[in-house]
Motif scaffolding. Structure first.
Motif, PDB file in Angstrom:
ATOM      1  N   TYR A  58       0.868  -1.171   0.000  1.00  0.00           N
ATOM      2  CA  TYR A  58       0.000   0.000   0.000  1.00  0.00           C
ATOM      3  C   TYR A  58       0.907   1.222   0.000  1.00  0.00           C
ATOM      4  CZ  TYR A  58      -3.470  -3.331   1.738  1.00  0.00           C
ATOM      5  OH  TYR A  58      -4.291  -4.410   1.899  1.00  0.00           O
ATOM      6  N   GLU A  59       0.573   2.208  -0.835  1.00  0.00           N
ATOM      7  CA  GLU A  59       1.397   3.413  -0.893  1.00  0.00           C
ATOM      8  C   GLU A  59       0.493   4.626  -1.028  1.00  0.00           C
ATOM      9  OE1 GLU A  59       5.219   4.887  -3.441  1.00  0.00           O
ATOM     10  OE2 GLU A  59       4.922   2.740  -3.178  1.00  0.00           O
ATOM     11  N   GLY A  60       0.839   5.703  -0.345  1.00  0.00           N
ATOM     12  CA  GLY A  60       0.057   6.937  -0.415  1.00  0.00           C
ATOM     13  C   GLY A  60      -0.032   7.597   0.942  1.00  0.00           C
ATOM     14  N   ARG A  61      -1.015   8.461   1.119  1.00  0.00           N
ATOM     15  CA  ARG A  61      -1.247   9.118   2.408  1.00  0.00           C
ATOM     16  C   ARG A  61      -1.973   8.138   3.315  1.00  0.00           C
ATOM     17  NH1 ARG A  61       0.876  13.731   3.163  1.00  0.00           N
ATOM     18  NH2 ARG A  61       1.183  15.117   1.415  1.00  0.00           N
ATOM     19  N   ILE A  62      -1.267   7.646   4.298  1.00  0.00           N
ATOM     20  CA  ILE A  62      -1.789   6.588   5.159  1.00  0.00           C
ATOM     21  C   ILE A  62      -1.729   7.042   6.608  1.00  0.00           C
ATOM     22  CG2 ILE A  62      -1.424   4.222   5.951  1.00  0.00           C
ATOM     23  CD1 ILE A  62      -0.284   3.621   3.180  1.00  0.00           C
ATOM     24  N   ASP A  63      -2.846   6.867   7.316  1.00  0.00           N
ATOM     25  CA  ASP A  63      -2.940   7.152   8.745  1.00  0.00           C
ATOM     26  C   ASP A  63      -3.040   5.824   9.473  1.00  0.00           C
ATOM     27  OD1 ASP A  63      -3.468   8.159  11.292  1.00  0.00           O
ATOM     28  OD2 ASP A  63      -5.612   8.319  10.882  1.00  0.00           O
ATOM     29  N   ILE A  64      -2.043   5.509  10.292  1.00  0.00           N
ATOM     30  CA  ILE A  64      -2.018   4.242  11.014  1.00  0.00           C
ATOM     31  C   ILE A  64      -2.527   4.469  12.431  1.00  0.00           C
ATOM     32  CG2 ILE A  64      -0.554   2.389  11.890  1.00  0.00           C
ATOM     33  CD1 ILE A  64       1.220   2.865   9.472  1.00  0.00           C
ATOM     34  N   GLU A  65      -3.492   3.662  12.849  1.00  0.00           N
ATOM     35  CA  GLU A  65      -4.036   3.759  14.201  1.00  0.00           C
ATOM     36  C   GLU A  65      -3.372   2.717  15.084  1.00  0.00           C
ATOM     37  OE1 GLU A  65      -8.260   3.719  14.580  1.00  0.00           O
ATOM     38  OE2 GLU A  65      -8.529   4.801  12.703  1.00  0.00           O
ATOM     39  N   PHE A  75      -5.240   0.683   9.447  1.00  0.00           N
ATOM     40  CA  PHE A  75      -4.926   1.963   8.825  1.00  0.00           C
ATOM     41  C   PHE A  75      -5.934   2.284   7.738  1.00  0.00           C
ATOM     42  CE2 PHE A  75      -2.362  -1.190   6.592  1.00  0.00           C
ATOM     43  CZ  PHE A  75      -2.542  -0.882   5.259  1.00  0.00           C
ATOM     44  N   ALA A  76      -5.986   3.570   7.400  1.00  0.00           N
ATOM     45  CA  ALA A  76      -6.870   4.050   6.345  1.00  0.00           C
ATOM     46  C   ALA A  76      -6.040   4.269   5.084  1.00  0.00           C
ATOM     47  CB  ALA A  76      -7.540   5.352   6.762  1.00  0.00           C
ATOM     48  N   HIS A  77      -6.551   3.751   3.967  1.00  0.00           N
ATOM     49  CA  HIS A  77      -5.857   3.898   2.681  1.00  0.00           C
ATOM     50  C   HIS A  77      -6.901   4.157   1.605  1.00  0.00           C
ATOM     51  CE1 HIS A  77      -3.969   2.318  -1.054  1.00  0.00           C
ATOM     52  NE2 HIS A  77      -2.977   3.054  -0.600  1.00  0.00           N
ATOM     53  N   ASP A  78      -6.800   5.277   0.914  1.00  0.00           N
ATOM     54  CA  ASP A  78      -7.741   5.678  -0.135  1.00  0.00           C
ATOM     55  C   ASP A  78      -9.192   5.627   0.333  1.00  0.00           C
ATOM     56  OD1 ASP A  78      -5.763   6.227  -1.970  1.00  0.00           O
ATOM     57  OD2 ASP A  78      -5.815   4.221  -2.860  1.00  0.00           O
ATOM     58  N   GLY A  79      -9.432   6.063   1.554  1.00  0.00           N
ATOM     59  CA  GLY A  79     -10.796   6.109   2.082  1.00  0.00           C
ATOM     60  C   GLY A  79     -11.319   4.784   2.597  1.00  0.00           C
ATOM     61  N   ASN A  80     -10.525   3.739   2.520  1.00  0.00           N
ATOM     62  CA  ASN A  80     -10.942   2.423   3.016  1.00  0.00           C
ATOM     63  C   ASN A  80     -10.159   2.061   4.264  1.00  0.00           C
ATOM     64  OD1 ASN A  80     -12.688   1.922   0.778  1.00  0.00           O
ATOM     65  ND2 ASN A  80     -10.883   1.426  -0.440  1.00  0.00           N
ATOM     66  N   MET A  81     -10.817   1.392   5.209  1.00  0.00           N
ATOM     67  CA  MET A  81     -10.156   0.924   6.416  1.00  0.00           C
ATOM     68  C   MET A  81      -9.561  -0.456   6.121  1.00  0.00           C
ATOM     69  SD  MET A  81      -9.315   1.810   9.414  1.00  0.00           S
ATOM     70  CE  MET A  81     -10.313   3.247   9.566  1.00  0.00           C
ATOM     71  N   VAL A  82      -8.278  -0.614   6.439  1.00  0.00           N
ATOM     72  CA  VAL A  82      -7.582  -1.879   6.199  1.00  0.00           C
ATOM     73  C   VAL A  82      -7.171  -2.456   7.550  1.00  0.00           C
ATOM     74  CG1 VAL A  82      -5.594  -2.973   5.090  1.00  0.00           C
ATOM     75  CG2 VAL A  82      -6.701  -1.022   3.994  1.00  0.00           C
ATOM     76  N   LEU A  83      -7.537  -3.697   7.793  1.00  0.00           N
ATOM     77  CA  LEU A  83      -7.137  -4.420   9.003  1.00  0.00           C
ATOM     78  C   LEU A  83      -6.297  -5.609   8.588  1.00  0.00           C
ATOM     79  CD1 LEU A  83     -10.543  -4.465  10.877  1.00  0.00           C
ATOM     80  CD2 LEU A  83      -8.527  -3.194  11.541  1.00  0.00           C
TER      81      LEU A  83
END
Length: 95
Positions: A58-65, A75-83
């Motif tokens: 995954y590459e881009g603006r990513i916010d990791i919780e 984390f959130a990637h392209d408006g989708n939540m990824v677990l």
């Protein structure tokens, strides 16, 4: 009255220099945390299989919780939540 204003300005300037100079890494970390939470940082997240081969990138603006467990990353990637559960993950900050 005028000397009181000069003294106050001098104290504020010294305090600001101390805070920014003495605690610069802590300040920079705080700025990065704020930027990560509200905007997301440019990052590259690589998910690895148990054998060590890359599965997904995954590459881009990513916010990791942060999570309370060590076996999960969220984390959130392209408006989708990824677990991701029970996988090796490497997160790199891009500039």
């Amino acid at each position: 009255m005028k000397t009181k204003g000069i003294k106050t300005t001098a104290i504020v300037c010294l305090l600001t220099m101390f805070l920014l100079g003495g605690c610069s890494q802590k300040f920079q970390r705080g700025v990065k945390d704020f930027q990560s939470k509200w905007v997301g940082l440019k990052r590259k997240v690589t998910v690895y299989s148990a054998s060590g081969e890359p599965v997904k990138i995954y590459e881009g603006r990513i916010d990791i919780e942060p999570t309370e467990y060590g076996n999960k990353i969220k984390f959130a990637h392209d408006g989708n939540m990824v677990l991701i559960f029970n996988m090796g993950v490497v997160v790199e900050e891009l500039e």
